[in-house]
Each structure stands twice: as structure tokens, then as C-alpha cells.
Motif scaffolding. Structure first.
Motif, PDB file in Angstrom:
ATOM      1  N   SER A 166       4.173   6.005 -10.233  1.00 11.82           N
ATOM      2  CA  SER A 166       5.036   5.010 -10.155  1.00 11.82           C
ATOM      3  C   SER A 166       5.034   4.304 -11.470  1.00 11.82           C
ATOM      4  O   SER A 166       4.221   3.987 -12.072  1.00 11.82           O
ATOM      5  CB  SER A 166       4.521   3.849  -8.895  1.00 11.82           C
ATOM      6  OG  SER A 166       4.661   2.795  -9.344  1.00 11.82           O
ATOM      7  N   VAL A 167       6.283   3.960 -11.817  1.00  9.24           N
ATOM      8  CA  VAL A 167       6.326   3.287 -12.858  1.00  9.24           C
ATOM      9  C   VAL A 167       5.913   1.665 -12.908  1.00  9.24           C
ATOM     10  O   VAL A 167       5.359   1.066 -14.175  1.00  9.24           O
ATOM     11  CB  VAL A 167       7.924   2.945 -13.581  1.00  9.24           C
ATOM     12  CG1 VAL A 167       8.168   4.546 -14.145  1.00  9.24           C
ATOM     13  CG2 VAL A 167       8.701   2.500 -12.477  1.00  9.24           C
ATOM     14  N   ASP A 168       5.923   1.343 -11.731  1.00  8.78           N
ATOM     15  CA  ASP A 168       5.313  -0.008 -11.653  1.00  8.78           C
ATOM     16  C   ASP A 168       3.798  -0.050 -11.895  1.00  8.78           C
ATOM     17  O   ASP A 168       3.153  -1.161 -12.276  1.00  8.78           O
ATOM     18  CB  ASP A 168       5.460  -0.678 -10.146  1.00  8.78           C
ATOM     19  CG  ASP A 168       6.839  -1.019  -9.854  1.00  8.78           C
ATOM     20  OD1 ASP A 168       7.699  -0.770 -10.972  1.00  8.78           O
ATOM     21  OD2 ASP A 168       7.322  -1.151  -8.758  1.00  8.78           O
ATOM     22  N   ILE A 169       3.311   0.846 -11.401  1.00  7.97           N
ATOM     23  CA  ILE A 169       1.647   1.061 -11.662  1.00  7.97           C
ATOM     24  C   ILE A 169       1.358   1.302 -13.131  1.00  7.97           C
ATOM     25  O   ILE A 169       0.557   0.767 -13.749  1.00  7.97           O
ATOM     26  CB  ILE A 169       0.912   2.340 -10.883  1.00  7.97           C
ATOM     27  CG1 ILE A 169       1.239   2.159  -9.463  1.00  7.97           C
ATOM     28  CG2 ILE A 169      -0.206   2.490 -11.132  1.00  7.97           C
ATOM     29  CD1 ILE A 169       0.561   2.865  -8.379  1.00  7.97           C
ATOM     30  N   ALA A 170       2.166   2.364 -13.642  1.00  8.24           N
ATOM     31  CA  ALA A 170       2.008   2.752 -15.077  1.00  8.24           C
ATOM     32  C   ALA A 170       2.376   1.680 -16.126  1.00  8.24           C
ATOM     33  O   ALA A 170       1.339   1.318 -16.773  1.00  8.24           O
ATOM     34  CB  ALA A 170       3.029   3.652 -15.625  1.00  8.24           C
ATOM     35  N   GLN A 171       3.079   0.584 -15.876  1.00  8.47           N
ATOM     36  CA  GLN A 171       3.465  -0.397 -16.680  1.00  8.47           C
ATOM     37  C   GLN A 171       2.176  -1.526 -16.619  1.00  8.47           C
ATOM     38  O   GLN A 171       1.932  -2.230 -17.569  1.00  8.47           O
ATOM     39  CB  GLN A 171       4.744  -1.078 -16.623  1.00  8.47           C
ATOM     40  CG  GLN A 171       5.169  -1.712 -15.259  1.00  8.47           C
ATOM     41  CD  GLN A 171       4.431  -3.193 -15.006  1.00  8.47           C
ATOM     42  OE1 GLN A 171       4.347  -4.017 -15.919  1.00  8.47           O
ATOM     43  NE2 GLN A 171       4.339  -3.107 -13.689  1.00  8.47           N
TER      44      GLN A 171
ATOM     45  N   THR B  57      -0.541  -5.972 -11.549  1.00  4.37           N
ATOM     46  CA  THR B  57       0.174  -5.211 -12.079  1.00  4.37           C
ATOM     47  C   THR B  57       1.231  -5.786 -12.651  1.00  4.37           C
ATOM     48  O   THR B  57       2.026  -5.070 -13.439  1.00  4.37           O
ATOM     49  CB  THR B  57       0.615  -4.120 -11.473  1.00  4.37           C
ATOM     50  OG1 THR B  57       1.150  -4.335 -10.310  1.00  4.37           O
ATOM     51  CG2 THR B  57      -0.750  -3.098 -11.259  1.00  4.37           C
ATOM     52  N   GLY B  58       1.886  -6.945 -11.949  1.00  3.90           N
ATOM     53  CA  GLY B  58       3.094  -7.476 -12.434  1.00  3.90           C
ATOM     54  C   GLY B  58       4.141  -7.130 -11.803  1.00  3.90           C
ATOM     55  O   GLY B  58       5.176  -7.958 -11.856  1.00  3.90           O
TER      56      GLY B  58
ATOM     57  N   GLY C   1       4.690   5.735  -3.801  1.00  4.85           N
ATOM     58  CA  GLY C   1       4.114   5.124  -5.111  1.00  4.85           C
ATOM     59  C   GLY C   1       2.673   6.182  -4.886  1.00  4.85           C
ATOM     60  O   GLY C   1       1.881   6.168  -5.987  1.00  4.85           O
ATOM     61  N   ASP C   2       2.254   6.618  -3.796  1.00  2.00           N
ATOM     62  CA  ASP C   2       0.939   6.970  -3.712  1.00  2.00           C
ATOM     63  C   ASP C   2       1.024   7.949  -2.238  1.00  2.00           C
ATOM     64  O   ASP C   2       1.259   7.514  -1.360  1.00  2.00           O
ATOM     65  CB  ASP C   2      -0.078   5.842  -3.416  1.00  2.00           C
ATOM     66  CG  ASP C   2      -1.479   6.213  -3.397  1.00  2.00           C
ATOM     67  OD1 ASP C   2      -1.899   6.949  -3.950  1.00  2.00           O
ATOM     68  OD2 ASP C   2      -2.228   5.440  -2.548  1.00  2.00           O
ATOM     69  N   CYS C   3       0.411   9.118  -2.234  1.00  2.00           N
ATOM     70  CA  CYS C   3       0.278  10.182  -1.429  1.00  2.00           C
ATOM     71  C   CYS C   3      -0.665   9.677  -0.481  1.00  2.00           C
ATOM     72  O   CYS C   3      -1.685   8.969  -0.752  1.00  2.00           O
ATOM     73  CB  CYS C   3       0.093  11.484  -1.998  1.00  2.00           C
ATOM     74  SG  CYS C   3      -0.197  12.920  -0.815  1.00  2.00           S
TER      75      CYS C   3
END
Ligand SMILES: C[S@@+](CC[C@H](N)C(=O)[O-])C[C@H]1O[C@@H](n2cnc3c(N)ncnc32)[C@H](O)[C@@H]1O
Ligand SMILES: C[S@@+](CC[C@H](N)C(=O)[O-])C[C@H]1O[C@@H](n2cnc3c(N)ncnc32)[C@H](O)[C@@H]1O
Lengths: 396, 396
Positions: free
Chosen positions: A101-106, B229-230, B239-241
């Protein structure tokens, strides 16, 4: 006294469906890390009759042949024909992997690498005890050795009618913190249809159980349950659906230590579930190796996207030579438990994970290996190279 | 002293992908038990972008509409549109369920039902502590309450921009065995894209965190990490399996107690992973309710196909009013821990499991319900109806 006088732990073989799933997930991780050490990998596998489904979140520049990787693992484990229940060459391999997820990555990535945030929240434990030479609890150690021996007897043709799927369980009796006897042994192994139960029981007893368990711990009242269902021809994913991360107690301390719940296999070290549990083992083992305590359990916790642990705490169960508070202070001084620092401290960005995915992540022998010109140490969290410094700092 | 002075536990919401998988598995179990109390069910689910895969081993005379069941769970949890990340109406539902292995079935079934063998080997723990009214550890209790409140605020429209996926984590400081303060709180919640981080943080703080955590435990140095994470717009299986049985510490004691490794969801009570862990909680809770100890952890273990436990052991961490050996003797006299006896003692063959699959299996309020003319009690392992007899027998 706050100890158990009797304690039971179990293990499973590399052919157990949950372990098959773990090994596929870690084979994928290793293949990716070989090409791209900065990949983000969370690989989850489900195996059931005739099929392996590989999912999760992976962001990488590497290209890996997922199908081949999965088939190789299944083949190496020994599932090579429909007779055995699963056939590496003809089973289905389904890929439902997505990206991180780009939200997690950022939230995890940072300008300065040492500020890299934890890849998830969570709590992790590390443990060590001087009751065995490998500084692991005895029951899980025995349970693993039974399973390693089952695989050896199968692969070397010593008991050619053995099949890949198996489970073991060992009940130890403790006196004064040391194992004084083994009260019960359970061992179930998949087998060819033509071996009789009587032959199987005798052979497993003589060539597996007695080869592994110290004779002085077996006594006249030791209970043995060898293939207690009486038949175990059907095995592997046909008999039991397997999932990554479903043997987390087998993977760690067999229940002797607490567990935070996070699984290991398929996760790259930015996931603290894995890297901080490895660091926890490293810290606890070095504390015990330094003689600061006979047993040590450490808990760390993280918030997602945050580098510093939200908590670090520790328990020596009354065996500490100095106070638990003093030991925590030493840990804080001598170990940097931010995710990036852990990855560096243990040199974790190498393909070393498939070997961890059966027979336990802890109590294993570190080994130096060279792959593609890179030299690194497997099971680096088992090194006791910080014990001397801890001893010095503690002044004992 | 063998206690942690600081301890962290976490929980996740009903919209977390692993919990979604657990709830689907238990919904299948409940639907089958409604029609066929003697079914054998082991249901495992994997959820990933746009798909729920339901596997495992089921032998039953009941017919259930798996697709509808899974869609209903996903809908009730709140995944009802691609905007949120998962749409109950249009996602794929894939069925790879098989039957229970006949080799296992013949090893577990017995002529006399009370001799029914354990459905698997394994070790299980039960725990109770008088640090909260529900006789559960405080950190996991607080972590669950935060998640229940998140769901309430979302479902009642109090914070309409909340989405289903969320996680919480609470670090408690202990003094003399009681919680003296909360040192850290982590809460991440999925949200609509249009709410600002500042608004989200303030609202979650005021209407979730402060509504749930006792103000006297929050102090000036309490750390709060709210959506660290913001950004958490992408959530759920994208986002997550998610996999069944991957939140076993959240399901139990938050790490305060040990764990045997077995998962609960999707398993009928012939599987001791579930039924013996419930019995363990029942035993431990009644011991603490009887005042025999402030804390109690019990371990039981089984061999597959064998009715009698291979071991029963117990630890009161030095808080017992009588010796641990005496308490074990009382347990052996007053509780029959064979699988069939457990199922009867707790009246487990009823559709009560979906409710257990989010917010914890323990510390919940038992309730009498009537379904299809059958009256039974949910969370029966939480009853303290054996405390008086234990107290009498202990002579205190
Ligand atoms: C007993 S199965 C779990 C229950 C299964 N899901 C069911 O529905 O019956 C767990 C493990 O036991 C082992 N097993 C499978 N068949 C067995 C048999 N016939 N006898 C003993 N152990 C067996 C395999 O290692 C398998 O993964
Ligand atoms: C962080 S994910 C686990 C790691 C993930 N498999 C990966 O590859 O990055 C674990 C859980 O965190 C929560 N989560 C997902 N996205 C998040 C975000 N952007 N911020 C905070 N928590 C998040 C969800 O509850 C999710 O199930």
C-alpha cells in the motif's frame, strides 16, 4: 517458584502443510532479496488439495519466477506424486500478489534511513534460557530434533516408507530449572500404505525416538504415542489446509516464552514482527550467555511508521544476577532497536530465510555462506558476540 | 519478582483483514452447527484484493450457502464498495473446501462418545488474573475496548469518515501487580480521503481514546500515536492479505499469557486447539474467582486420537493461596478435560462462534440466547459457576 514443573512443546516436519506454506513464502522472499535487498515483501501462502495460492504485498524491481519457486519448494520437501497427496509438477500455482500500500510505504520510508519507521505496530518477545547448550528451552529443542530425524530417515532411505508430513510433541519434567525426565512423547508421521502399524511403531521408536532423545531422560513411565490415530497415509494439503504463519509457537520457543502474535515467514526485515523478534532473541541470548541471568525474556513494541520502540521491558524470572531494571538499562545502552539499526546489526538483507521456515528460527547454528559474491551469516541472531561487552558493562 | 513492570498488548478491528478471514471461517462453522451439531469443521479463509478464498476440511450433512455467508460477513463488517477497498456484493468467493481425512476421522471417532480422541495433538493455555473485573489482563482489555469503540463510532455515524480497518495498542505500567498508568497508546484507523489528519487525530483522541481509557491512568508523559503513518485510506484486504488464525494473541491474552499456537476460528470443538483453550480459560478463571490465586495459567496437551490429556500443568506465579500442586490436584478432581467432556461441560455444539471472532474470545459477557428452539449460553467459558466448589474443596 514461578516455574512449570511439567511442560509440553510440539514441532512439525517440513512436509506439514503450514510449514510448506511458510517455506514457499520464504523462498519467494529469498529470491527477491537476492536481486533487490530493498524490496518490500509480505508473502502469504495457502495450500490445499492440488493447489498453492500465493498472495500478499510485494514491491520490488526484481523479477522472480513464482511458479518455479513454489514448485521447487514442494518438490524438495518431497511432495512429488499424487500418491503422496500432492505433486509439485502438476499442482496449480495461483498468484494473487499485490503491491505494498502506498499509504503504508510513505509512512515507513524516511529521508534518513536510520529514521525508517516500523513496518507495522506490534509486540515481540525474545527469549533465552541456559537449560540447553543452544540456550533454548528443552521441550521445543527435542521436538524439533525428532522432526529433523524423521526427515533424515526419510530422505536417506533409512525408513523408505516415511512420507513428508509429520508432527512431534515432548513433555518434559523439570527439577530445579533443569529437565529431569521426559514424561510423554507424541510422534505422528505420514507413511506408505503398505507398512504395518506394528512395524511402523517399532521402527519409529528405535530409529527416530531413541536416536534423538537422551536415554537418561526416558523412564519406565514415559508415555509414547506413535501414530496414535492408527493410520496416516493421507497427509499434506489434502488432509489439512496449510497457511503461512500458522506455526508461530513451533517457530519460536514452543510456548515456554510469551509471543506477540506476529508471524515471520514471507516478511522482509522492515516488518518488525520478524526483525524485532530476531533482535529480541539476540539480546536475550547474549544476556544469558553473559551470565547476567539463567533465563531472560524481553518484550519490545512499535508503532507503525515510528522508529523508536514504544516500549522495551524485560523479565528474568528471578534468575538475574543484577536487577531487571539494570539489565534493561544495559540493553538500551548497547542495542539500538530501531528497525533500520536492527537490520544492520544483524545484517538481515540477504537470502537466508527459507532455511528458517522449518525446524525453528531459534537455537540453530549460524553459518557463513557466500551467494552471488555476497558473504553473510545465516541465523545471525544466534551469535553471542555481545556477551563479553554485556558482562563488562554489568561489572560481573 | 517475576513480573513485567511495563507490558504492551494490541488489538485489531473487525475490519482488519485477518479478522475478516476469522469471521468468515466462524460464520461457516456457525451455519453448519445450526443444522448439524456433529459436523467436523476446519474452515480456513484467505482474503486479498477482490477475493475471499475459503478452504479447509468439512464433513457434514448440512447444506450451507457458502457464498451468501461470506458476502454477509463482509457486508456486516462494512466492506460494501470498491471505494472502501472491498465490495461484498462484487468480490469473488472461491471455494476449495475438502472433506476431513478419513484417516483422521477413524482415529478420532470412538464407539463410546466419552472416549472420543483429540482431533489433533497440541498444547493449549488458559489464563486469568484479578487485575480487571473480567479477570483478564488490562492491556488487552483496553486495546479491545478501543477497537469496539472505533466500530461503534463508525457504525453509529459519530465519526462518519471512519472506515472498517483499524488497529490499537496499549502499553501499561504496573505497580504491585495492578495497572498504575498507561504509558503509550497507538491507534491507526482507516478513513475517508477527505478528512484532514489534524481533524482525525483530534476526533479519535476525544471520541475514541478518551471515551474508553480511564483518565486516572493517562498521565502527562503518555505517548499517543494516532495514525502515525499519516494516511490510511487504503485498507482491508487490498492493503494487507488476511488469513484465518493469524491474530491468535489478539484472540487470547494479548501476550500476557503463554500460547500453544493453535488458532480458534473455523474449528469445531472436536479440535482441542479451540475447545481445550476454552476449557483452560474456564478452569483458570474459576480458580482466580475462587480466590485460590491472583493469577493462574494452566497448560494442557493432547495426542491426536487420545482422549486423556498427555499433560496438565499450572503456574500461579507465586500468587497461590495453596500450592500449585494442590491446585492441579483440585483441577484433576473437578474438571474432566477429555474432548467430549469439555464439549459437554461448556455446551459447545451451538452456533456461537462468529461473535468470538472479533474483539477477543475471553473476558466477554456470557449471554443466554435461543436459536431455532435451542437455548444456550454464549461465551460459556467465562462463567464462574465452579468457583464456590473449588473454594470449598480447597478449604479456604
Ligand atoms: C489433524 S490435522 C488438523 C485437523 C484437520 N484440519 C481436520 O479437519 O481434521 C493436523 C495435522 O495432523 C497431521 N495429520 C494428518 N492426518 C493425520 C493422521 N491420520 N494421523 C495423525 N496425524 C495426522 C498433519 O500433520 C496435519 O497437518
Ligand atoms: C501494516 S499492514 C502489514 C504490512 C503489509 N502486509 C505490507 O506489506 O506493508 C498491517 C495492518 O496495518 C493496518 N494498516 C494498513 N494500512 C495502514 C496505514 N496506511 N497506516 C496504518 N495502518 C495501516 C491494517 O490494519 C493492516 O491490516
Amino acid at each position: 517458584m514461578s516455574d512449570y514443573s511439567v511442560f509440553t512443546s510440539e514441532s512439525v516436519s517440513e512436509g506439514h502443510p503450514d510449514k510448506l506454506a511458510d517455506q514457499i513464502s520464504d523462498a519467494v522472499l529469498d529470491a527477491i532479496l537476492t536481486e533487490d535487498p530493498h524490496a518490500r515483501v509480505a508473502c502469504e501462502t495457502m495450500v490445499k488439495t492440488g493447489v498453492a495460492i500465493v498472495g500478499g504485498e510485494i514491491t520490488t524491481s526484481a523479477w522472480v519466477d513464482l511458479e518455479d519457486l513454489a514448485r521447487d519448494v514442494i518438490k524438495d520437501v518431497g511432495y512429488t506424486s499424487s500418491d503422496v497427496g500432492f505433486d509439485a509438477d502438476t499442482c496449480g500455482i495461483i498468484n494473487i500478489i499485490g503491491k505494498q500500500s502506498v499509504d503504508i510505504a510513505q509512512g515507513v520510508d524516511r529521508q534518513k534511513p536510520e529514521d525508517q519507521g516500523a513496518g507495522d505496530q506490534g509486540l515481540m518477545f525474545g527469549y533465552a534460557s541456559n537449560e540447553t547448550e543452544v540456550l533454548m528451552p528443552a521441550p521445543i529443542t527435542f521436538a524439533h530434533r525428532l522432526m529433523e530425524r524423521q526427515a533424515e530417515a526419510r530422505k536417506k532411505g533409512i525408513l523408505p516408507w516415511l512420507r513428508p508430513d509429520a508432527k512431534s510433541q515432548v513433555t518434559c519434567r523439570y527439577e530445579n530449572g533443569k529437565v529431569a525426565g521426559i514424561d510423554a512423547v507424541v510422534l505422528s508421521t505420514q507413511h506408505d500404505p503398505d507398512v504395518t502399524q506394528a512395524d511402523l511403531k517399532e521402527a519409529v521408536m528405535e530409529l527416530v525416538v531413541k536416536k534423538v532423545l537422551p536415554p537418561e531422560l526416558l523412564h519406565k513411565d514415559t508415555q509414547y504415542h506413535i501414530n496414535p490415530t492408527g493410520k496416516f497415509v493421507i497427509g499434506g494439503p489434502v488432509g489439512d489446509c496449510g497457511l503461512t504463519g500458522r506455526k508461530i509457537i513451533v517457530d519460536t520457543y514452543g510456548g515456554t516464552a510469551r509471543h506477540g502474535g506476529g508471524a515471520f515467514s514471507g516478511k522482509d526485515p522492515s516488518k518488525v514482527d520478524r526483525s524485532a523478534a530476531y533482535a529480541g532473541r539476540y539480546v536475550a541470548k547474549n544476556i544469558v550467555a553473559a551470565g547476567l541471568a539463567d533465563k531472560c525474556e524481553i518484550q519490545v513494541s512499535y508503532a507503525i511508521g515510528v522508529a523508536q520502540p514504544t516500549s522495551i521491558s524485560l523479565n528474568t524470572f528471578g534468575t538475574g544476577k543484577i536487577s531487571d531494571d539494570k539489565i534493561i538499562q544495559l540493553v538500551r545502552e548497547q542495542f539500538d532497536l530501531r528497525p533500520y539499526a536492527i537490520t544492520n546489526m544483524l545484517d538481515l538483507l540477504h537470502p537466508m530465510y527459507q532455511a528458517t521456515a522449518a525446524y525453528g528460527h531459534f537455537g540453530r547454528e549460524p553459518q557463513e555462506v557466500t551467494i552471488g559474491g555476497n558473504t553473510f551469516t545465516t541465523f545471525p541472531w544466534e551469535k553471542t558476540d555481545r556477551a563479553a561487552a554485556l558482562k563488562d558493562a554489568a561489572g560481573i
